[in-house]
Write a protein that holds these residues in place. Structure first.
Motif, short mmCIF file in Angstrom:
data_model
loop_
_atom_site.label_atom_id
_atom_site.label_comp_id
_atom_site.label_asym_id
_atom_site.label_seq_id
_atom_site.Cartn_x
_atom_site.Cartn_y
_atom_site.Cartn_z
N ARG A 45 -117.48 54.23 -1.27
CA ARG A 45 -118.10 52.96 -1.67
C ARG A 45 -118.87 53.11 -2.98
O ARG A 45 -118.90 52.19 -3.80
CB ARG A 45 -119.02 52.45 -0.56
CG ARG A 45 -118.28 52.08 0.72
CD ARG A 45 -119.21 51.46 1.75
NE ARG A 45 -118.49 51.24 3.01
CZ ARG A 45 -117.75 50.16 3.27
NH1 ARG A 45 -117.62 49.23 2.36
NH2 ARG A 45 -117.12 50.05 4.42
N THR A 46 -119.50 54.26 -3.17
CA THR A 46 -120.24 54.54 -4.40
C THR A 46 -119.96 55.96 -4.84
O THR A 46 -119.51 56.81 -4.05
CB THR A 46 -121.76 54.37 -4.19
OG1 THR A 46 -122.21 55.39 -3.28
CG2 THR A 46 -122.10 53.00 -3.64
N GLY A 64 -115.34 46.89 -4.84
CA GLY A 64 -115.76 47.34 -3.52
C GLY A 64 -115.72 48.83 -3.28
O GLY A 64 -116.11 49.30 -2.21
N LEU A 65 -115.25 49.63 -4.27
CA LEU A 65 -115.17 51.07 -4.06
C LEU A 65 -115.04 51.78 -5.40
O LEU A 65 -114.89 51.16 -6.45
CB LEU A 65 -113.99 51.43 -3.14
CG LEU A 65 -112.62 50.78 -3.40
CD1 LEU A 65 -111.92 51.43 -4.57
CD2 LEU A 65 -111.75 50.89 -2.16
N GLU A 67 -111.81 55.27 5.98
CA GLU A 67 -111.36 55.15 4.59
C GLU A 67 -110.15 54.22 4.49
O GLU A 67 -110.04 53.41 3.56
CB GLU A 67 -111.00 56.52 4.01
CG GLU A 67 -110.53 56.45 2.56
CD GLU A 67 -110.30 57.81 1.94
OE1 GLU A 67 -109.32 57.94 1.17
OE2 GLU A 67 -111.08 58.74 2.21
N LEU A 116 -111.50 50.76 4.67
CA LEU A 116 -112.18 50.39 3.43
C LEU A 116 -111.18 49.96 2.37
O LEU A 116 -111.37 48.95 1.68
CB LEU A 116 -113.02 51.57 2.93
CG LEU A 116 -113.66 51.43 1.54
CD1 LEU A 116 -114.65 50.28 1.52
CD2 LEU A 116 -114.32 52.73 1.12
#
Length: 378
Positions: free
Chosen positions: A181-182, A227-228, A346, A349
């Motif tokens: 995500r970050t 978003g990622l 993952e 995501l």
């Protein structure tokens, strides 16, 4: 009802006036502008178009609004998975057993999500409409769409990953390994996995490039996406004398970032564990300008495709019993350091934002449909 006309779009390039379709990669060394769709399983389709021009980006507000009227997506709770949570995490554990046995260092494990389209008519399930919505809701550097109804190809991609770019004799690949995500959430495992795949891509390009010409101008660079974030590396080489697209595809396909290392061992494990064909997901999607000696193929991730009932539908996988089905793939690279539950997370995501774009929000959520229900819906 008339079938929609063939077209291909990549960024601002719009191609119409279909002239030829072939599965022979040597056509990419002949003449003309070609759209290319290569399935993970090896099916190659090259389509030559006579009219290629620059047009306004499909994600512009007006274009997205027009597209909305041509896309009626599945209900958010209608998605099912070829592997549910239990099956996927078991697959991760199985790959770790292969790694412990020294058979492989890394392998990608993927699943295919499917949902019936509520209205299969071309007017409301137009891949061009979905492509424009993706360009607006999930912009990507290698976004594109190819619509060849007579050949069972209706593909829209929001791929962030470069498979092969060619400019004359120079070839570049941009493998992605590592998703979070970050940037702060990236793990040591992500960096190790990226380096592992870079070595594989260097080896693949080394088979078709001049000795000593393959370099790595960028390693494990953080790239932002909706978003990622991803870790992206750059591998570059100069083609050997006489080498061209047939040699490139033969020595580098399927892309290393979506198979594993060593590639042949990873492919055997993928065949053992995955229950659905990947189709254009994890394949190659893009264009080649044979006249100018240029081209750009994306890795077919963040990719949707439609399979329709009847002889003209279902380019990959089982035929539908009726109507049309929208499919989408998601997966993760598995190493010894992989945690099965985190790898499942993952895959969710990577899929979540794109499924929201493709699903029709005008439909209510189906009661009881969650990411962990018995059908593996997302």
């Amino acid at each position: 009802m008339h079938a929609p006309s063939p077209f291909a779009r990549f960024g601002a390039l719009l191609a119409t006036d279909l002239r030829d379709v072939t599965s022979d990669p040597s056509a990419l060394e002949s003449a003309g502008w070609w759209a290319v769709v290569a399935d993970f399983e090896g099916r190659l389709l090259c389509a030559r178009f006579g009219d290629v021009r620059r047009t306004p980006a499909p994600g512009a507000p007006r274009g997205a609004a027009t597209a909305a009227s041509r896309w009626h997506g599945p209900a958010p709770g209608a998605w099912t998975s070829s592997a549910d949570r239990a099956a996927y995490t078991a697959g991760v554990r199985r790959i770790r057993e292969h790694i412990a046995a020294g058979e492989v260092y890394q392998a990608n494990l993927c699943r295919v999500l499917s949902a019936p389209l509520p209205d299969p008519s071309p007017e409301t399930s137009d891949i061009a409409g979905l492509s424009a919505l993706l360009a607006s809701g999930n912009p990507a550097p290698y976004a594109g769409a190819v619509r060849l109804p007579a050949h069972g190809v209706e593909v829209a991609t929001a791929s962030p990953e470069l498979f092969l770019r060619r400019g004359g004799s120079t070839v570049t690949s941009g493998p992605i390994k590592g998703t979070a995500r970050t940037a702060e959430e990236m793990l040591e495992k992500d960096h190790a996995e990226n380096v592992m795949i870079v070595d594989l891509v260097r080896n693949d390009l080394g088979r078709v490039c001049a000795p000593g010409s393959v370099t790595v101008p960028g390693l494990c660079e953080v790239e932002q996406h909706p978003g990622l974030v991803h870790l992206v590396s750059t591998v570059r080489g100069e083609l050997a004398a006489g080498a061209g697209w047939p040699d490139l595809l033969r020595h580098t396909f399927p892309p290393g970032s979506v198979t594993g290392a060593p590639k042949l061992s990873a492919l055997k494990i993928i065949a053992e564990l995955e229950t659905a064909p990947r189709g254009p997901y994890c394949g190659g999607i893009g264009w080649v300008d044979a006249d100018r000696g240029t081209g750009e193929l994306a890795v077919g991730i963040r990719t949707f495709w439609i399979e329709r009932a009847g002889p003209a539908g279902g380019a990959t996988g089982p035929r539908t019993c009726g109507g049309a089905v929208l499919r989408f793939g998601t997966g993760a690279g598995i190493t010894w350091g992989s945690d099965p539950e985190k790898e499942w997370a993952e895959t969710e995501l990577k899929a979540s934002g794109l499924l929201k774009v493709a699903s029709d929000v005008r439909h209510p959520e189906v009661p009881g449909s969650t990411a962990t229900n018995g059908r593996g819906a997302l």
